[in-house]
Design a protein around this motif. Structure first.
Motif, PDB file in Angstrom:
ATOM      1  N   CYS A 193     -10.044 -48.692   2.257  1.00  0.00           N
ATOM      2  CA  CYS A 193     -11.149 -49.587   2.685  1.00  0.00           C
ATOM      3  C   CYS A 193     -11.711 -48.928   3.973  1.00  0.00           C
ATOM      4  CB  CYS A 193     -11.266 -50.877   2.694  1.00  0.00           C
ATOM      5  SG  CYS A 193     -12.669 -51.738   3.376  1.00  0.00           S
ATOM      6  N   SER A 194     -12.858 -48.238   4.333  1.00  0.00           N
ATOM      7  CA  SER A 194     -13.426 -48.067   5.481  1.00  0.00           C
ATOM      8  C   SER A 194     -13.940 -49.397   6.447  1.00  0.00           C
ATOM      9  CB  SER A 194     -14.462 -47.167   5.439  1.00  0.00           C
ATOM     10  OG  SER A 194     -15.165 -46.770   6.472  1.00  0.00           O
ATOM     11  N   CYS A 195     -12.952 -49.956   7.015  1.00  0.00           N
ATOM     12  CA  CYS A 195     -13.131 -51.333   7.409  1.00  0.00           C
ATOM     13  C   CYS A 195     -14.023 -51.323   8.916  1.00  0.00           C
ATOM     14  CB  CYS A 195     -11.662 -51.871   7.696  1.00  0.00           C
ATOM     15  SG  CYS A 195     -10.710 -51.060   8.854  1.00  0.00           S
ATOM     16  N   ARG A 196     -14.034 -50.211   9.518  1.00  0.00           N
ATOM     17  CA  ARG A 196     -14.797 -50.393  10.774  1.00  0.00           C
ATOM     18  C   ARG A 196     -15.361 -48.698  11.215  1.00  0.00           C
ATOM     19  NH1 ARG A 196     -13.528 -48.562  16.054  1.00  0.00           N
ATOM     20  NH2 ARG A 196     -14.665 -49.575  17.733  1.00  0.00           N
ATOM     21  N   ILE A 197     -16.694 -49.101  11.512  1.00  0.00           N
ATOM     22  CA  ILE A 197     -17.381 -47.948  12.242  1.00  0.00           C
ATOM     23  C   ILE A 197     -17.974 -48.062  13.610  1.00  0.00           C
ATOM     24  CG2 ILE A 197     -19.459 -48.196  11.059  1.00  0.00           C
ATOM     25  CD1 ILE A 197     -19.623 -45.169  10.442  1.00  0.00           C
ATOM     26  N   ALA A 198     -18.072 -46.935  14.572  1.00  0.00           N
ATOM     27  CA  ALA A 198     -18.448 -47.386  15.742  1.00  0.00           C
ATOM     28  C   ALA A 198     -19.128 -45.983  16.218  1.00  0.00           C
ATOM     29  CB  ALA A 198     -17.474 -47.614  16.880  1.00  0.00           C
ATOM     30  N   PHE A 199     -20.386 -46.007  16.573  1.00  0.00           N
ATOM     31  CA  PHE A 199     -21.040 -44.986  17.217  1.00  0.00           C
ATOM     32  C   PHE A 199     -22.326 -45.325  18.177  1.00  0.00           C
ATOM     33  CE2 PHE A 199     -22.873 -47.049  13.304  1.00  0.00           C
ATOM     34  CZ  PHE A 199     -24.304 -46.913  13.675  1.00  0.00           C
ATOM     35  N   LYS A 200     -22.640 -44.224  18.715  1.00  0.00           N
ATOM     36  CA  LYS A 200     -24.039 -44.658  19.730  1.00  0.00           C
ATOM     37  C   LYS A 200     -25.172 -44.654  18.973  1.00  0.00           C
ATOM     38  CE  LYS A 200     -21.787 -43.059  23.991  1.00  0.00           C
ATOM     39  NZ  LYS A 200     -21.943 -42.102  25.285  1.00  0.00           N
ATOM     40  N   HIS A 201     -25.932 -45.499  18.936  1.00  0.00           N
ATOM     41  CA  HIS A 201     -27.369 -45.726  18.463  1.00  0.00           C
ATOM     42  C   HIS A 201     -28.157 -44.290  18.926  1.00  0.00           C
ATOM     43  CE1 HIS A 201     -31.178 -46.961  17.297  1.00  0.00           C
ATOM     44  NE2 HIS A 201     -30.811 -47.834  16.650  1.00  0.00           N
ATOM     45  N   PRO A 202     -28.485 -43.858  17.856  1.00  0.00           N
ATOM     46  CA  PRO A 202     -29.318 -42.466  17.930  1.00  0.00           C
ATOM     47  C   PRO A 202     -30.765 -42.546  18.887  1.00  0.00           C
ATOM     48  CG  PRO A 202     -29.638 -43.042  15.916  1.00  0.00           C
ATOM     49  CD  PRO A 202     -28.600 -44.039  16.254  1.00  0.00           C
ATOM     50  N   ILE A 203     -31.185 -43.558  18.965  1.00  0.00           N
ATOM     51  CA  ILE A 203     -32.438 -43.810  19.749  1.00  0.00           C
ATOM     52  C   ILE A 203     -32.280 -44.323  21.020  1.00  0.00           C
ATOM     53  CG2 ILE A 203     -34.689 -44.753  19.955  1.00  0.00           C
ATOM     54  CD1 ILE A 203     -34.472 -42.562  17.833  1.00  0.00           C
ATOM     55  N   THR A 204     -31.422 -45.596  21.229  1.00  0.00           N
ATOM     56  CA  THR A 204     -31.146 -46.488  22.491  1.00  0.00           C
ATOM     57  C   THR A 204     -29.936 -45.910  23.220  1.00  0.00           C
ATOM     58  OG1 THR A 204     -29.696 -48.008  21.297  1.00  0.00           O
ATOM     59  CG2 THR A 204     -32.362 -48.353  21.368  1.00  0.00           C
ATOM     60  N   GLY A 205     -28.965 -45.126  22.264  1.00  0.00           N
ATOM     61  CA  GLY A 205     -27.837 -44.888  23.186  1.00  0.00           C
ATOM     62  C   GLY A 205     -26.702 -46.146  23.330  1.00  0.00           C
TER      63      GLY A 205
END
Length: 221
Positions: A193-205
């Motif tokens: 299971c891919s249980c967590r994902i984290a990234f920077k919002h492509p518009i707001t950062g």
């Protein structure tokens, strides 16, 4: 299996974060078979929106987990750049046959993909077309008197079937994975299971983070 509308965890003008159920393809060319991209396009069309869905990353069909999709081409480009430079964080939970030793460590291999069989294999460094694969892991819980383990995995590269191949290669295949581990038990789907994902919002950062609990049978027995 009966395909239903994906569970939407978060949505705004640029992204859709949702849960992919095990058994649903992310994208397929098979006529009549629903996949995540087509389901989300239909979801947007029903809301009278432009039915664009940008595919950023993938999950194997028998694997469940959280995914992010883009709603604009600009958002897709910025999120894809985070995948390429490895700043998008991906974490997984898996159930292995046996307890990985050591119980905390890193797996580093070179994988070669075979498009004809849709499989990947660990090969020697320097093998033509092979790609480096890295992950870190930690055993969270030992179960069934040492016959299996719940393992937390941090993926550093996104290779084809990477987690499944690397754990099978060191002798701890995932439960339910008949492709890479015939001795892994009679569970279906794959206990990953891919249980967590984290990234920077492509518009707001802004830093975005989403986590889910696995539903798969092998995680709960």
């Amino acid at each position: 299996m009966r395909i239903k509308q994906p569970e939407i965890i978060y949505e705004d003008e640029a992204v859709i974060v949702c849960r992919k159920e095990a058994g649903v393809a992310v994208q397929t060319a098979r006529a009549g078979q629903a996949d995540m991209v087509s389901l989300l396009k239909n979801y947007r069309a029903k809301k009278k929106e432009e039915p664009y869905i940008g595919l950023i990353h993938r999950l194997d069909q028998p694997v469940e987990g959280v995914m992010v999709f883009a709603k604009t081409k600009m958002a897709a480009a910025k999120l894809s750049a985070q995948v390429s430079n490895r700043s998008m964080e991906k974490e997984y939970l898996a159930v292995t046959a046996g307890v990985p030793q050591p119980e905390k460590g890193e797996l580093c291999d070179w994988l070669l993909r075979d498009g004809k069989t849709n499989t990947s294999t660990v090969v020697a460094k320097g093998t033509p077309q092979a790609k480096e694969a890295k992950l870190s892991y930690e055993v969270v819980e030992v179960r069934a008197e040492g016959q299996k383990a719940l393992v937390h995995i941090w993926l550093h590269t996104g290779r084809h079937h990477q987690i499944r191949v690397q754990f099978a290669h060191v002798g701890y295949p995932l439960y339910g994975d008949v492709k890479y581990g015939t001795a892994a038990g009679a569970y279906c789907p794959v206990a990953l299971c891919s249980c967590r994902i984290a990234f920077k919002h492509p518009i707001t950062g802004k830093e975005m983070e989403f986590a889910i609990e696995p539903k798969g049978k092998a995680f709960h027995i």
